[in-house]
Design an enzyme around this catalytic site. Structure first.
Site, PDB file in Angstrom:
ATOM      1  N   LYS A 149     -14.310  -3.307  -5.827  1.00  0.00           N
ATOM      2  CA  LYS A 149     -14.715  -1.906  -5.686  1.00  0.00           C
ATOM      3  C   LYS A 149     -13.789  -0.983  -6.470  1.00  0.00           C
ATOM      4  O   LYS A 149     -14.185   0.081  -6.917  1.00  0.00           O
ATOM      5  CB  LYS A 149     -14.670  -1.482  -4.216  1.00  0.00           C
ATOM      6  CG  LYS A 149     -15.699  -2.125  -3.312  1.00  0.00           C
ATOM      7  CD  LYS A 149     -15.529  -1.599  -1.892  1.00  0.00           C
ATOM      8  CE  LYS A 149     -16.503  -2.213  -0.913  1.00  0.00           C
ATOM      9  NZ  LYS A 149     -16.336  -1.698   0.455  1.00  0.00           N
ATOM     10  N   LYS A 198     -11.274 -10.986  -9.713  1.00  0.00           N
ATOM     11  CA  LYS A 198     -12.446 -10.879  -8.849  1.00  0.00           C
ATOM     12  C   LYS A 198     -13.139  -9.538  -9.047  1.00  0.00           C
ATOM     13  O   LYS A 198     -12.483  -8.525  -9.329  1.00  0.00           O
ATOM     14  CB  LYS A 198     -12.033 -11.024  -7.378  1.00  0.00           C
ATOM     15  CG  LYS A 198     -11.635 -12.421  -6.969  1.00  0.00           C
ATOM     16  CD  LYS A 198     -11.163 -12.466  -5.533  1.00  0.00           C
ATOM     17  CE  LYS A 198     -12.268 -12.112  -4.551  1.00  0.00           C
ATOM     18  NZ  LYS A 198     -11.837 -12.236  -3.148  1.00  0.00           N
ATOM     19  N   LYS A 201       0.826  -1.208   0.000  1.00  0.00           N
ATOM     20  CA  LYS A 201       0.000   0.000   0.000  1.00  0.00           C
ATOM     21  C   LYS A 201       0.862   1.261   0.000  1.00  0.00           C
ATOM     22  O   LYS A 201       0.525   2.256  -0.651  1.00  0.00           O
ATOM     23  CB  LYS A 201      -0.925   0.001   1.220  1.00  0.00           C
ATOM     24  CG  LYS A 201      -2.073  -0.993   1.123  1.00  0.00           C
ATOM     25  CD  LYS A 201      -3.023  -0.850   2.296  1.00  0.00           C
ATOM     26  CE  LYS A 201      -4.228  -1.773   2.138  1.00  0.00           C
ATOM     27  NZ  LYS A 201      -5.175  -1.633   3.271  1.00  0.00           N
TER      28      LYS A 201
END
Length: 337
Positions: free
Chosen positions: A206, A203, A111
């Site tokens: 969002k 997958k 991240k």
């Protein structure tokens, strides 16, 4: 009864993959355990959030959890930041975990690298990786340990954090006595594995670059039908469940099966054309989502009731969390009030 804890970040819209893969299973499992479910808004601010959007998203997430079948009379349903014991215990655990352990967290490395990359391309200059992103595993450990959770369903991306939670709990107990329940990782009860309609090798997400492959659970019916009509299949014509050879068709069958209570292989029976499969899958998904949308509309029309449910959930959660925090502080030698 086994106590279970799960949380969801109030960022982005809940999509079909979230519902069939996890949230529907939460609703089913709430009757078999002492379940605690929360919107983890403190986790969301490890990266910058617009305040108004975060507030609205948190309310929306709580309404969504109730709409998909979580019953506040059966489980404990709350907003993470409404229970201040989370952050207080997080500090105690930050003083228990080592710097080296936090540095080894691969999710932080990933991240942080992405955040630095985005910052380099921004007009603000410099990079910004929050300290909260680094110490986040201590907060996650506090989320779990504060409720004496026995089991924590985690995906592969969170297994390292749960292992750290176990290590921190065992170290704390070794130093100060048996204060925390050491949680076990639980393989989540996974529903349908829902893939992106435009990229069935990935997958549904969002954060997908194209929204055309992701179906929101509160999307307009016409938009849902259109997305399924445009779903990627293949150049063949046979309808069969074969994820390796026919990922797009298999994804449709998996969704259709989940929406109608059948296995993907059984759902394939009788189909000769992809067009019919797409339209039937869209209709089944729309029918499945209609009562969820109706419940959400009911909650949106009665904000006072939603606020009451959220406040009651925080009180229930705090009653448990307060006892655990008091044990931890007493064990560490803090002077009682």
């Amino acid at each position: 009864m086994t106590r279970v804890l799960s949380g969801i970040q109030p960022t982005g819209d809940v999509h079909l993959g979230n519902y069939l893969g996890a949230l529907r299973q939460w609703a089913i499992g709430q009757h078999d355990s002492d379940a605690f479910y929360c919107a983890v808004d403190l986790h969301a601010v490890t990266v910058r959030q617009d305040p108004a959007e975060l507030r609205a998203a948190t309310l929306g997430t709580m309404a969504t959890l109730i709409s998909v079948g979580l019953d506040p009379e059966v489980c404990t349903l709350f907003v993470q930041s409404h229970v201040p014991q989370h952050t207080e215990l997080s500090w105690l655990l930050e003083c228990t975990v080592s710097l080296g352990e936090l540095r080894r967290m691969t999710q932080f490395k990933d991240k942080a690298a992405r955040a630095e990359g985005r910052a380099e391309g921004s007009d603000q200059g410099g990079d910004h990786v929050s300290a909260g992103l680094f110490t986040y595993p201590a907060l996650m450990a506090a989320d779990i340990l504060i409720y004496d959770a026995d089991r924590v369903p985690v995906g592969d991306d969170q297994r390292q954090h749960l292992e750290l939670t176990r290590d921190v709990a065992q170290r704390f107990n070794s130093r100060y006595g048996e204060v925390f329940v050491v949680p076990e990782a639980a393989i989540p009860t996974v529903g349908a594995r829902v893939m992106d309609l435009q990229n069935p090798q990935s997958k549904m997400s969002k954060s997908a670059e194209s929204p055309q492959g992701t179906v929101g659970i509160f999307e307009d019916r016409a938009d849902i039908a259109r997305k399924f009509a445009r779903a990627v299949t293949d150049s063949e014509s046979e309808v069969r469940y074969d994820p390796d050879a026919k990922p797009g068709v298999s994804n449709l069958l998996s969704i259709l099966g989940a929406a109608t209570g059948r296995s993907p292989a059984d759902a394939a029976a009788g189909y000769r054309q992809y067009g019919t499969l797409k339209s039937d899958t869209a209709e089944a998904v729309i029918a499945m989502l209609e009562p969820i949308a109706a419940k959400k509309a009911e909650l949106d029309a009665d904000p006072a009731e939603l606020s009451r449910i959220i406040a009651a959930g925080a009180d229930k959660a705090a009653a448990v969390a307060g006892g655990t925090l008091a044990r931890a502080k007493d064990a560490m030698g803090f002077l009682p009030k």
